[in-house]
Design a protein around this motif. Structure first.
Motif, short mmCIF file in Angstrom:
data_model
loop_
_atom_site.label_atom_id
_atom_site.label_comp_id
_atom_site.label_asym_id
_atom_site.label_seq_id
_atom_site.Cartn_x
_atom_site.Cartn_y
_atom_site.Cartn_z
N GLN A 170 0.84 -1.18 0.00
CA GLN A 170 0.00 0.00 0.00
C GLN A 170 0.88 1.23 0.00
N GLY A 171 0.39 2.31 -0.60
CA GLY A 171 1.24 3.48 -0.73
C GLY A 171 0.49 4.78 -0.55
N THR A 172 1.27 5.82 -0.31
CA THR A 172 0.73 7.18 -0.15
C THR A 172 1.64 8.16 -0.87
N LEU A 173 1.07 9.03 -1.66
CA LEU A 173 1.84 10.06 -2.34
C LEU A 173 2.19 11.16 -1.35
N LEU A 174 3.47 11.46 -1.23
CA LEU A 174 3.91 12.53 -0.34
C LEU A 174 4.16 13.83 -1.08
N LYS A 175 4.67 13.75 -2.29
CA LYS A 175 5.03 14.96 -3.04
C LYS A 175 5.06 14.63 -4.52
N ALA A 176 4.60 15.56 -5.35
CA ALA A 176 4.67 15.42 -6.80
C ALA A 176 5.08 16.75 -7.40
N VAL A 177 6.20 16.76 -8.10
CA VAL A 177 6.74 18.00 -8.67
C VAL A 177 7.08 17.77 -10.14
N THR B 256 11.90 17.44 -19.55
CA THR B 256 10.76 17.68 -18.67
C THR B 256 10.45 16.38 -17.94
N LYS B 257 10.36 16.44 -16.60
CA LYS B 257 10.15 15.21 -15.86
C LYS B 257 9.26 15.44 -14.65
N LEU B 258 8.61 14.37 -14.26
CA LEU B 258 7.75 14.37 -13.09
C LEU B 258 8.44 13.57 -11.99
N GLU B 259 8.58 14.16 -10.81
CA GLU B 259 9.18 13.48 -9.68
C GLU B 259 8.10 13.20 -8.63
N LEU B 260 7.88 11.92 -8.34
CA LEU B 260 6.91 11.52 -7.33
C LEU B 260 7.65 10.97 -6.12
N THR B 261 7.41 11.53 -4.97
CA THR B 261 7.91 10.97 -3.72
C THR B 261 6.77 10.18 -3.11
#
Length: 443
Positions: free
Chosen positions: A316-323, A430-435
């Protein structure tokens, strides 16, 4: 194969939650018992697919602009960038003393501090008399593509070196024939109201020289800054008494008869393929670049097609940050062709029609801000916090046809242009960073 792209993502073990950065500790994430009683790992996923493209709106509204934009320059990518202003005018008084005599008529234009491109070169302004009425389209507005016919004869002209940061005003002497026409019609009561005046005088066009290669300059639309002044005088006992009537922007009609006609002709070949607003030019087909230009309707569109594959990380997971990070092409910006500190983010549908502006959970607008922390190393980029938006995608059935649209905040009010990197070059893409925090429930 595409649905498994997340497997090739860069996954960095950041450690347990207690060792995360301040950014993570400051996030809105609240850990429940399930999270705190589990084995936790925090991963950074930075190679999810991002599709970058350029779109061009058929036209944008410029009649609501709070400035007049006048000037022309040649851009190596966007072509000849040109803006002229069309304006309807009305006198602030319809009375002139019967003993008065005409002196002159002058157009005043006050800088509003905006400029784009090289202001050390000479600009030219030609004043033309309109010969047809302002005719708004079905949306009751005027656009950058609108036009009103004018007489080719100059009412006045001025060549000048702009000083846009000054508090000065330009003064352009106009034809005495025009001044006498106004003077005699008002003095003799041939014209006594708005309808009679606009029937005789449709307005003016303020156009740059066709050979100019200088800058586009902003002028204030305030009635105290943009006006014709009709000078006349009467004989006094010893000297002549000077008087004047101002002919100011028409703000009584709806829509106001005003717009900036903004165009960019002969751009690079691939920008010429954007012939209607539903087309998208992939960065793969435009030298790994996307483009933005205020005033002409060019914008950058960003698609995030495989976000839900993040749920396949396991556990299971939770998104902390998306930039989302977007890098301007090095060398595409200068002191004259500068970058803006902020840009706005909108949502568009599959036809490139704007559906809404993008908001955070606290109702603030999502913006792209220019991160210049490492500017001395030429490491600058636009950064967009998409945490709330992407979390809503991961947890709901949000319309997958939506894309992000990136435009300057003054999209209809300037001619600023930007060239951004696409998605092919690993160092600048261009990139998406998901923590993302992943945790497994204990048995």
């Amino acid at each position: 194969m595409i649905n498994k792209l997340w497997l090739s993502s860069t996954i960095v073990l950041l450690g347990l939650l207690g060792s995360c950065s301040d950014d993570l500790n400051d996030s809105d994430f609240l850990a429940g018992d399930l999270f705190t009683d589990s084995n936790i790992r925090v991963v950074l996923i930075d190679t999810l697919t991002v599709n970058a493209a350029t779109v061009k709106f058929d036209s944008i509204i410029t009649s609501t602009s709070d400035r007049a934009l006048i000037g022309q320059y040649t851009d190596p990518v966007f072509g000849t960038v040109r803006s002229g202003t069309y304006a309807g005018l009305l006198p602030n008084s319809y009375t002139i003393d019967t003993e008065a005599e005409f002196d002159s008529i002058v157009l005043f234009l006050k800088y509003d501090s905006y400029y784009y491109n090289d202001t050390t070169n000479t600009n030219t302004i030609h004043i033309k008399r309109l010969i047809e009425n302002f005719d708004p389209d079905e949306n009751n507005a005027f656009y950058n593509t609108s036009s009103v016919a004018y007489d080719d004869t100059d009412l006045g002209t001025l060549s000048y070196t702009p000083r846009p940061q000054s508090s000065d005003s330009l003064e352009i002497k106009l034809s005495d024939d025009l001044g006498l026409e106004f003077f005699e019609n008002l003095q003799s009561k041939i014209i006594t109201n708005t309808a009679e005046f606009t029937n005789e005088f449709k307005g003016i066009a303020l156009l740059p020289g066709t050979d100019d290669n200088g800058s586009v300059i902003g002028f204030s639309k305030a009635t105290t800054d943009f006006y014709l002044r009709l000078y006349y005088s009467t004989a006094g006992e010893t000297d002549r008494d000077q008087s004047y009537t101002d002919i100011i922007l028409n703000t009584s009609d709806t829509p106001n008869p005003f717009f900036n006609a903004i165009s960019a002709t002969d751009p690079v070949d691939y920008l010429q393929t954007l012939t209607n607003g539903e087309l998208s030019l992939s960065s793969d087909d435009s030298d790994d670049k996307t483009f933005i230009q205020s005033g002409t309707g060019i914008a950058t569109k960003l698609e995030l097609p495989y976000l839900k594959t993040v749920n396949n990380v396991g556990g299971q997971g939770t998104l902390l940050k998306a930039v989302l990070k977007i890098t301007p092409v090095l060398g595409s910006y200068t002191d004259f062709l500068s970058l803006e500190d902020y840009m706005s983010v909108y949502l568009v549908d599959k036809n490139n029609d704007i559906t809404s502006q993008l908001y955070n959970t606290d109702a603030s607008t999502v913006t792209a801000f220019l991160n210049t922390d490492n500017q001395e190393y030429n490491d600058i980029y636009y950064e967009i916090d998409l945490t709330a938006y992407i979390e809503s995608i991961l947890t709901t059935d949000l319309n997958s046809d939506q894309s992000l649209l990136l435009i300057p905040e003054d999209f209809s009010n300037t001619v600023d242009r930007f060239i951004l990197n696409g998605t092919l070059n690993s160092s600048t893409k261009t990139k998406l960073e998901l923590t993302y925090a992943v945790y497994d429930e204990e048995n």
